[in-house]
Design an enzyme around this catalytic site. Structure first.
Site: not given
Length: 546
Positions: A21, A25, A116-117, A129, A280, A282, A284-285, A347, A366, A379, A499
């Site tokens: 998504t 990675r 990302s995270h 990405k 985070d 990168d 975006d969170r 998602t 999200e 985001k 999750r």
């Protein structure tokens, strides 16, 4: 052969370069395998439309491998006829800032280097990405085509050895390719100044209003220092862990109560700060905290929606709002009262991108600590922090009071996500497939003091392009509006992550002051019994609870 261009042959193509998504990675070690990174970049450059003569935006979160990858991309772009690459000092570029640059410069695409995270460093993870010309994540049709190309490569083209200097702004030629190094923060700040009331926020922060922002040794450090401490006047030291490090200081750059626990302790167990936030790897969170108050990400989207007209960039109201399916329905209730549409999507930010491009929504979010708007197509963590600060500067009420007043008007969606990380893949899929098989027989059965009204695997028909996305998560919708959702995550690099999303709605007349884990206790027990989570994963408790 063109002068300077090398043709490198592959003994056999890689078969494991399927993007998830948020891109491809893998472990840092995997990306250091000879020809691995180059093969994926070759597939991108062969597949993305308009590469020859086009502009690429390239940058990343500063993790281990970032600079090497920028060099590789530049040399390969030169060999493929790209006209211009825009990159940034140090190669540091947050994902939202990259989205802005793509849109601002009408680039063909962007290549964002981040996992990302996920942790960084030689023993951590790396990621690549692709973003499209609208600034958002590439659609699945394009990533599928890149994957198909990667599996058939017999070689790649790359310019002979050259190093792109990234320490300061400037320009360099690699053949016909112009490499432009710019300050990665300036354009993002200009965008934020168009949206938010900097004078009002500055008045708040220059008063007796101490804040703590944790950049987690990741990409947002330079942005936050320039914004919060520079332009807005927060005291020096308000930005913590503000220097990007290749291994994020040995930490896990995921802004939640587990991995940002030092910040959480400051806000939740002390009275030294009025507001806290973290972003985070990168950028975006975001995680939002008040004095002795944690703002659930689902609630955060709802509060931004309810208070949007206090912010200059959204003062004329919202076209609509969207949330991912696992996100609580808190925003739905606000949207209903505002008389605007609310969309429930799978998602993945690309689904919001379609709605944003079509003008159907203004805000989106999200539960996984991501919120955004129509200002870009990703985001945006710092944007969310500034949005909250603008609301706080306008209302002059504590975060806890804003939340209490919100619940008293709209009701409270008690909500939590339980993550079981690094489960053996066969065990995770066995658990998931078993529940999916059971679903048809579950309707009408007792569950956590309620009964199951609907049991399905979420599917979504995009209202813009009509595409169908299925298999998005197992839902148990209960007769009182509560629900439990199970999903397997595709963003990790080791094993699988289960999750579990739990939600119970209490109307304004109900008990709004419960601890969420206690309020959800019956649902937690019920889903463990039904799915046999502890027995099948071998885990007594979740790795992360948010």
């Amino acid at each position: 052969m063109t002068s300077g261009v090398l043709q490198i042959s592959l003994d056999q193509p890689f078969q494991d370069q399927k993007p998830g998504t948020s891109g491809l990675r893998k472990s840092s070690r995997q990306f250091e395998t000879p020809h691995y990174l180059e093969s994926f970049i070759e597939a991108i450059l062969r597949t993305v439309p308009g590469i020859a003569g086009g502009t690429l935006v390239v940058g990343g979160d500063g993790r281990y491998g970032n600079r090497r990858a920028i060099d590789v991309i530049a040399r390969m772009a030169a060999a493929h006829g790209v006209a211009r690459i825009i990159t940034t000092t140090g190669g540091i570029l947050s994902t939202p800032a990259a989205s802005n640059l793509i849109r601002q410069h009408q680039a063909t695409a962007g290549i964002i280097l981040s996992a990302s995270h996920n942790p960084g460093g030689p023993d951590g993870d790396f990621g690549v990405k692709v973003n499209g010309a609208n600034g958002g994540p590439a659609p699945e049709s394009l990533t599928d085509a890149i994957y198909a190309c990667s599996k058939q490569l017999n070689g790649y083209r790359i310019w002979d050895a050259v190093t792109v200097p990234l320490d300061q702004p400037g320009q360099q030629q690699i053949g016909a390719l112009q490499v432009q190094v710019i300050d990665g923060v300036d354009d993002y700040i200009t965008l934020m100044q168009k949206l938010f009331d900097f004078d009002r926020i500055s008045d708040l922060l220059r008063g007796d209003y101490p804040i703590a922002f944790d950049a987690m040794h990741a990409v947002t450090g330079p942005y936050a220092k320039r914004l919060l401490e520079g332009l807005l006047g927060a005291p020096a030291g308000s930005v913590r862990n503000g220097t990007p490090l290749e291994d994020f200081g040995g930490g896990h750059p995921d802004p939640n109560l587990t991995y940002a626990h030092e910040l959480a302790d400051l806000l939740l167990h002390g009275d030294g700060f009025r507001f806290g936030a973290a972003c985070d790897g990168d950028g975006d969170r975001n995680m939002i905290l008040g004095q002795r108050c944690f703002v659930n990400p689902s609630d955060s989207l709802a509060v931004l929606t309810a208070n949007a007209t206090l912010v200059p960039g959204y003062s004329e109201g919202l076209a609509g709002v969207a949330r991912s399916m696992p996100t609580s329905a808190a925003a739905d209730v606000v949207a209903q009262q505002l008389g605007i549409p609310c969309f429930e999507t799978p998602t993945g930010w690309k689904f919001f991108g379609n709605l944003l491009d079509a003008g159907r929504i203004t805000l989106c979010g999200e539960e996984s600590f991501g919120t955004g708007s129509n200002h870009i197509r990703e985001k945006d963590g710092l944007w969310a922090v500034l949005f909250w600060l603008n609301i706080l500067a306008s209302r002059r009420e504590p975060v806890s009071q804003i939340m209490a007043e919100h619940w008293s008007r709209y009701g409270r969606h008690y909500y939590s996500r339980h993550d079981y990380e690094a489960i053996a893949s066969d065990a995770a899929h066995g658990l998931y497939d078993r529940v999916k098989t059971m679903q048809p027989a579950l309707v009408g059965q007792a569950f956590g003091g309620r009964s199951i009204a609907t049991a399905d695997d979420f599917a979504y028909t995009d209202p813009v392009d009509g595409s169908l996305t299925s298999g998005q998560g197992l839902r148990l919708l209960l007769d009182d509006g509560s629900r439990v959702v199970l999903r397997l995550s595709g963003t990790g690099t080791q094993g699988a992550t289960l999750r579990v999303y739990l939600e119970s709605y209490v109307p304004p007349s109900g008990n709004l002051a419960q601890d969420p884990q206690q309020a959800l206790g019956a649902l937690i027990t019920a889903i463990d019994g039904l799915a046999e989570i502890k027995a099948r994963t071998g885990m007594d408790r979740p790795t992360v609870i948010t």
